[in-house]
Design an enzyme around this catalytic site. Structure first.
Site, mmCIF file in Angstrom:
data_model
loop_
_atom_site.group_PDB
_atom_site.id
_atom_site.type_symbol
_atom_site.label_atom_id
_atom_site.label_comp_id
_atom_site.label_asym_id
_atom_site.label_seq_id
_atom_site.Cartn_x
_atom_site.Cartn_y
_atom_site.Cartn_z
ATOM 1 N N CYS A 134 0.898 -1.336 0.091
ATOM 2 C CA CYS A 134 -0.082 0.018 0.034
ATOM 3 C C CYS A 134 0.787 1.177 0.112
ATOM 4 O O CYS A 134 0.443 2.244 -0.351
ATOM 5 C CB CYS A 134 -0.895 -0.145 1.319
ATOM 6 S SG CYS A 134 -0.319 0.063 2.851
ATOM 7 N N LYS A 177 -6.062 -8.990 11.446
ATOM 8 C CA LYS A 177 -5.807 -7.505 11.440
ATOM 9 C C LYS A 177 -7.238 -7.069 10.866
ATOM 10 O O LYS A 177 -7.693 -7.511 9.648
ATOM 11 C CB LYS A 177 -4.785 -7.156 10.086
ATOM 12 C CG LYS A 177 -5.057 -5.707 9.881
ATOM 13 C CD LYS A 177 -3.579 -5.372 8.841
ATOM 14 C CE LYS A 177 -3.587 -3.879 8.349
ATOM 15 N NZ LYS A 177 -2.430 -3.558 7.618
ATOM 16 N N ARG A 179 -10.551 -0.967 2.587
ATOM 17 C CA ARG A 179 -9.874 -2.335 2.718
ATOM 18 C C ARG A 179 -10.782 -3.383 3.285
ATOM 19 O O ARG A 179 -10.240 -4.521 3.799
ATOM 20 C CB ARG A 179 -8.780 -2.040 3.777
ATOM 21 C CG ARG A 179 -7.773 -1.093 3.119
ATOM 22 C CD ARG A 179 -6.448 -1.240 3.752
ATOM 23 N NE ARG A 179 -5.686 -0.318 3.868
ATOM 24 C CZ ARG A 179 -5.018 0.624 2.777
ATOM 25 N NH1 ARG A 179 -5.167 0.244 1.643
ATOM 26 N NH2 ARG A 179 -3.913 1.260 2.858
ATOM 27 N N LYS A 227 -4.326 -6.495 15.483
ATOM 28 C CA LYS A 227 -4.043 -5.190 15.182
ATOM 29 C C LYS A 227 -5.418 -4.705 14.668
ATOM 30 O O LYS A 227 -6.076 -5.281 14.117
ATOM 31 C CB LYS A 227 -3.249 -5.115 14.102
ATOM 32 C CG LYS A 227 -3.066 -3.589 13.503
ATOM 33 C CD LYS A 227 -1.940 -3.847 12.347
ATOM 34 C CE LYS A 227 -2.158 -2.360 11.753
ATOM 35 N NZ LYS A 227 -1.582 -2.215 10.653
ATOM 36 N N SER A 241 -1.646 3.728 15.302
ATOM 37 C CA SER A 241 -1.417 5.124 15.229
ATOM 38 C C SER A 241 -2.554 5.983 15.800
ATOM 39 O O SER A 241 -2.533 6.898 16.412
ATOM 40 C CB SER A 241 -1.585 5.532 13.535
ATOM 41 O OG SER A 241 -2.332 4.989 12.879
ATOM 42 N N TYR A 293 4.225 3.251 19.328
ATOM 43 C CA TYR A 293 4.883 4.626 18.603
ATOM 44 C C TYR A 293 5.675 5.463 19.811
ATOM 45 O O TYR A 293 6.446 5.973 19.655
ATOM 46 C CB TYR A 293 3.994 5.562 17.730
ATOM 47 C CG TYR A 293 3.320 5.137 16.834
ATOM 48 C CD1 TYR A 293 4.326 4.981 15.503
ATOM 49 C CD2 TYR A 293 2.301 4.284 16.592
ATOM 50 C CE1 TYR A 293 3.967 4.203 14.211
ATOM 51 C CE2 TYR A 293 1.838 3.704 15.366
ATOM 52 C CZ TYR A 293 2.544 3.637 14.298
ATOM 53 O OH TYR A 293 2.155 2.960 13.144
HETATM 54 C C1 PBG Z 1 -0.124 -1.683 5.894
HETATM 55 C C2 PBG Z 1 -0.296 -1.203 7.272
HETATM 56 C C3 PBG Z 1 -1.235 -0.263 7.598
HETATM 57 C C4 PBG Z 1 -0.788 -0.129 9.156
HETATM 58 C C5 PBG Z 1 0.437 -1.171 9.514
HETATM 59 N N1 PBG Z 1 0.670 -1.625 8.104
HETATM 60 C C6 PBG Z 1 -2.200 0.582 7.364
HETATM 61 C C7 PBG Z 1 -3.461 -0.041 6.814
HETATM 62 O O1 PBG Z 1 -3.710 -1.144 6.827
HETATM 63 O O2 PBG Z 1 -4.288 0.693 6.317
HETATM 64 C C8 PBG Z 1 -1.414 0.742 10.482
HETATM 65 C C9 PBG Z 1 -0.597 1.120 11.406
HETATM 66 C C10 PBG Z 1 -0.963 2.163 12.471
HETATM 67 O O3 PBG Z 1 -2.173 2.765 12.163
HETATM 68 O O4 PBG Z 1 -0.260 2.334 12.952
HETATM 69 N N2 PBG Z 1 0.885 -1.782 5.464
#
Ligand code: PBG
Length: 322
Positions: A122, A195, A217, A248, A274, A313
């Site tokens: 991505c 996830k 997604r 996650k 995040s 983080y």
């Molecule tokens: C995809 C990925 C994402 C995150 C880690 N790997 C974003 C997504 O799936 O849109 C999110 C991590 C976060 O929000 O801290 N490569």
């Protein structure tokens, strides 16, 4: 016979008693710090939606990892943000790609640091989806082939652990196969197995410039209400050869983590993502909560629910106090 024979407060009376009675302890050894790497040199740019988080060029990420390792954090996970993006995410598996250069620079400077890589398309595709797109659909098997090449390129660059986060079916098996074929049978796979399609990724997508340009997604990441399905995802990834599993986001999914802890013997990772991080900072900036305490409480809850590795983080901020 209960009260007044039993008084739960007796063992809470002093800090020393509380210290002795504490069931869960957060340790520096639990922490993995996510880092964003961009092109250029001398770059340390703040991410506006994630207070305290920066995007680093390769030279600066080396300096940052030295600081982080000095603070006692044993591992980082690297995310690359290339300048050029295209439909197939060509940058993802380029031998001289942004993450590949960062991995080899960091491992060269700090061989003891555990360097993990996020394996996904991505950040590298112009449409922002995690795989190969046909029309408006993300094609599973074509994506898996690209993801396997990407994981191989990370291993060649020296990654200690590869962590696929795309949620395509069969990618763990494909990654295991290609790594083994190229004599990387010792490189472990940490699978982002459970996830969820989460609103809490918002700030990350700013930082990684990976917001999907159309759609979302939900046709590949998990539907948030599903608990049994998460166990099935994790079981399948173990069958395919995953060495460790991830849940996650973290706090909204502690039930999944606790289920996984009961069910599986492998190391479990949880990603305090995040949005979870930035919400705490935003509230603290307004003086509504004590940010440092809230962050610690969040991570100890994740540990208590069963995580061995916590992606946070705040890892480098918290480490000195642990
Ligand atoms: C995809 C990925 C994402 C995150 C880690 N790997 C974003 C997504 O799936 O849109 C999110 C991590 C976060 O929000 O801290 N490569």
């Amino acid at each position: 016979m209960s009260f007044p024979i039993h008084r739960m407060r007796r063992l809470r009376k002093t800090e020393t008693l509380r210290r002795m009675t504490r069931e869960t302890r957060l340790s520096r050894d639990d922490l993995v710090l996510p880092l964003f790497v961009v092109e250029g040199s001398g770059v340390r740019e703040p991410v506006s939606s994630m207070p305290g988080v920066h995007r680093f060029s390769v030279d600066q990420v080396v300096e940052e990892t030295k600081r982080v390792f000095d603070r006692g954090v044993p591992a980082v996970i690297l995310f690359g943000i290339p300048d050029a993006k295209d439909a197939v995410g060509s940058g993802a598996d380029a031998a001289d790609g942004i993450v590949q250069r960062a991995v080899s620079a960091v491992k060269g400077a700090l061989p003891e640091l555990c360097v993990m890589t996020d394996v996904c398309l991505c950040e590298y595709t112009d449409h922002g989806h995690c795989g190969i797109v046909e029309g408006e659909e993300v094609r599973n098997d074509a994506s898996v082939a690209r993801l396997a090449e990407t994981a191989l390129s990370h291993a060649r660059a020296g990654a200690d652990v590869v962590a696929p986060s795309d949620m395509m079916d069969g990618r763990v098996a494909a990654i295991r196969r290609i790594l083994d074929e190229h004599a990387f049978e010792d490189v472990p796979i940490l699978s982002y197995a459970a996830k969820f399609a989460s609103a809490f990724y918002g700030p990350f997508r700013d930082a990684a410039e990976s917001t999907p340009q159309f759609g979302d997604r939900r046709a590949y990441q998990m539907d948030p209400p599903n608990r049994r399905e998460a166990l099935r995802e994790m079981r399948l990834d173990l069958e395919e050869g995953a060495d460790a599993l991830m849940v996650k986001p973290a706090l909204p999914y502690l039930d999944i983590l606790a289920d996984a802890r009961r069910e599986f013997d492998v190391p479990l990772a949880a990603y305090h993502v995040s949005g979870e991080y930035s919400m705490i900072h935003a509230a603290a900036e307004r003086g509504w909560i004590d940010g440092e305490r809230a962050m610690h409480e969040a991570l100890i809850a994740i540990k208590r629910a069963g995580a061995d590795w916590i992606l946070s983080y705040a890892a480098a901020d918290l480490a000195p106090s642990l």
